[in-house]
Design an enzyme around this catalytic site. Structure first.
Site, PDB file in Angstrom:
ATOM      1  N   LYS A  34      60.723  46.741  54.347  1.00 25.70           N
ATOM      2  CA  LYS A  34      61.851  45.701  54.274  1.00 25.70           C
ATOM      3  C   LYS A  34      63.023  46.206  55.757  1.00 25.70           C
ATOM      4  O   LYS A  34      62.170  47.638  56.451  1.00 25.70           O
ATOM      5  CB  LYS A  34      62.313  45.172  53.485  1.00 25.70           C
ATOM      6  CG  LYS A  34      63.766  46.316  53.115  1.00 25.70           C
ATOM      7  CD  LYS A  34      64.266  46.111  51.802  1.00 25.70           C
ATOM      8  CE  LYS A  34      64.726  46.951  50.980  1.00 25.70           C
ATOM      9  NZ  LYS A  34      65.329  46.507  50.422  1.00 25.70           N
ATOM     10  N   TYR A 264      88.860  53.063  75.030  1.00 22.98           N
ATOM     11  CA  TYR A 264      89.490  52.254  75.020  1.00 22.98           C
ATOM     12  C   TYR A 264      90.883  52.581  74.165  1.00 22.98           C
ATOM     13  O   TYR A 264      90.164  52.822  72.472  1.00 22.98           O
ATOM     14  CB  TYR A 264      88.366  51.086  74.778  1.00 22.98           C
ATOM     15  CG  TYR A 264      88.310  50.355  75.803  1.00 22.98           C
ATOM     16  CD1 TYR A 264      88.070  50.091  76.292  1.00 22.98           C
ATOM     17  CD2 TYR A 264      86.370  49.326  75.189  1.00 22.98           C
ATOM     18  CE1 TYR A 264      87.073  49.563  77.693  1.00 22.98           C
ATOM     19  CE2 TYR A 264      85.393  49.609  76.233  1.00 22.98           C
ATOM     20  CZ  TYR A 264      85.687  49.112  77.301  1.00 22.98           C
ATOM     21  OH  TYR A 264      85.316  48.425  77.731  1.00 22.98           O
TER      22      TYR A 264
HETATM   23  C1  LIG Z   1      64.852  47.731  48.955  1.00 22.70           C
HETATM   24  C2  LIG Z   1      64.610  47.664  47.536  1.00 22.70           C
HETATM   25  C3  LIG Z   1      63.503  48.717  47.577  1.00 22.70           C
HETATM   26  C4  LIG Z   1      63.621  50.313  48.244  1.00 22.70           C
HETATM   27  O1  LIG Z   1      64.757  50.475  47.938  1.00 22.70           O
HETATM   28  P1  LIG Z   1      65.107  52.055  47.901  1.00 22.70           P
HETATM   29  O2  LIG Z   1      66.775  52.871  47.576  1.00 22.70           O
HETATM   30  O3  LIG Z   1      65.087  52.616  49.964  1.00 22.70           O
HETATM   31  O4  LIG Z   1      63.945  53.107  47.785  1.00 22.70           O
HETATM   32  C5  LIG Z   1      63.224  48.215  45.966  1.00 22.70           C
HETATM   33  N1  LIG Z   1      62.798  47.514  45.458  1.00 22.70           N
HETATM   34  C6  LIG Z   1      63.593  46.530  46.226  1.00 22.70           C
HETATM   35  C7  LIG Z   1      63.330  44.896  44.901  1.00 22.70           C
HETATM   36  C8  LIG Z   1      64.659  46.123  47.240  1.00 22.70           C
HETATM   37  O5  LIG Z   1      65.243  45.423  47.255  1.00 22.70           O
END
Ligand SMILES: *Cc1c(COP(=O)(O)O)cnc(C)c1O
Length: 380
Positions: A34, A264
């Site tokens: 993702k 800045y």
């Molecule tokens: C993002 C996510 C993961 C992966 O989590 P990590 O901590 O990056 O391993 C797994 N399951 C779900 C439902 C998630 O949203």
């Protein structure tokens, strides 16, 4: 090499996935890609993960899953975060598995009936995180409806899943409580006639620290990218290698007198005559503005960012000695913000500390203005 780049080592991704596949066996591995693979690039990472033995891919949104299918990836692929505006029909047509917390079921059934096919779904139980998923109170009725839809041929319940809240702190008792709720939910589903082949709850921290969270399938994200989900454990100690190196070159290098204000707000003034180096990365590139003090490695020396980080640029104070050592100027010298540490450069963890955040956010927010450059795309 582009003047500013996030270099992604796909050999590191493959090695990390192989390591996770070994750790999780006999459970299968779903590589979570993702958010454009946490900033690493969803398609190249998905391909590398599958080459290295991941059997599944996972994303949050259907809109993230569809491009993977369009690119020809036909591995099992789960999307779990939906709204009433999600395109369930496109997902079912593309053979994307759908997470389902309850309200989505009629939408998915309608999409399957329209397409005259069977949708693959994973029922989500909220075991304590308080986000997505059916509450335990609603679960009995939910599995009854899901079984009904299954008998009608509209869906097949492929899996039951949940998500861990505190697995990055392995000693906390809430994970045990979540597992107990999860196992009760699975038993109830089976009593309702469902036969979910894929029970899954483990994120990276679960995969790495607790075998009792593995079940049939694990869902690591962060660990694939070689980063540690634990505050007190390094990548190396977990057998992982960070895949992303963020690098550029020193853009301007100039001598200034004592008392020169920098960036800045003029929050930093040089203590004595010195040399300033300009680094052409800023918050538009995803470097948190708050991360003053973050480490930049140039010619084998690490310099903290001084003054405010701006939209496009930040400044390091090189001192006079470094300049003399480098000859006339450091213009064009490579500047590394973070990487695997092979050349003594910092890690994403150190930038996370400077920004008051976690390594997840450091790599994920590197923006599209920074080109991704892939190394070792072909397995060796
Ligand atoms: C993002 C996510 C993961 C992966 O989590 P990590 O901590 O990056 O391993 C797994 N399951 C779900 C439902 C998630 O949203």
């Amino acid at each position: 090499m582009p003047e500013r780049a996030a270099v992604i080592d796909l050999a590191a991704v493959r090695d990390n996935v192989r390591h996770l596949v070994e750790l999780a066996a006999p459970a299968a591995v779903m590589a979570v890609v993702k958010a454009d693979a946490y900033g690493h690039g969803a398609l190249p990472v998905a391909r590398a993960a599958l080459e290295a033995g991941a059997g599944w891919l996972g994303v949050a949104h259907i809109s993230e899953a569809l491009p993977l299918r369009a690119a020809g990836i036909d591995a099992p692929l789960l999307a779990w975060l939906h709204t009433v505006d999600s395109d369930f029909s496109a997902a079912v047509a593309a053979n994307i598995d759908l997470g389902c917390s309850g309200w989505e079921l009629p939408h998915i059934v309608a999409a399957a009936q329209l397409l005259n096919t069977t949708a693959r779904i994973h029922l989500k139980i909220d075991t304590g995180l308080g986000r997505n998923g059916s509450t335990p109170a609603d679960w009995q009725e939910f599995v009854r409806l899901a079984r009904q839809a299954e008998l009608a041929g509209a869906v097949r319940v492929v899996g039951i899943f949940s998500h861990l809240a505190v697995a990055d702190e392995p000693a906390r008792p809430e994970t045990d409580e979540q597992l107990a709720v999860f196992m009760r939910a699975v038993a109830q589903a089976e009593a309702a006639g469902l036969r979910p082949a894929q029970r899954h709850i483990a994120n990276s921290a679960g995969v790495l620290s607790r075998a009792d969270t593995h079940f049939d399938l694990v869902r690591p994200g962060l660990a694939i990218y070689g980063l540690s989900p634990f505050a007190d454990r390094t990548s190396k100690s977990l057998g992982l290698r960070p895949a992303m190196t963020l690098r550029t070159v020193v853009s301007v290098c100039k001598d200034v007198p004592a008392g020169q204000g920098v960036s800045y707000g003029l929050t930093y003034h040089t203590a004595g005559p010195t040399t300033l180096g300009l680094i052409p990365l800023g918050y538009a590139d995803g470097i948190p503005r708050i991360a003053t003090g973050g480490p930049v490695r140039v010619n084998g020396v690490t310099y903290p960012v001084v003054g405010r980080i701006a939209m496009d640029q930040m400044v390091i104070d090189l001192g006079r000695a470094a300049l003399v050592a480098a000859g006339a100027s450091m213009i064009g010298a490579e500047a590394i913000l973070f990487g695997p540490g092979d050349d003594g450069e910092a890690s994403a963890d150190e930038w996370a500390v400077a920004a008051g955040t976690i390594n997840y956010e450091v790599v994920t927010r590197i923006s599209s203005r920074v080109p991704r450059v892939y190394r070792n795309a072909v397995p060796t």
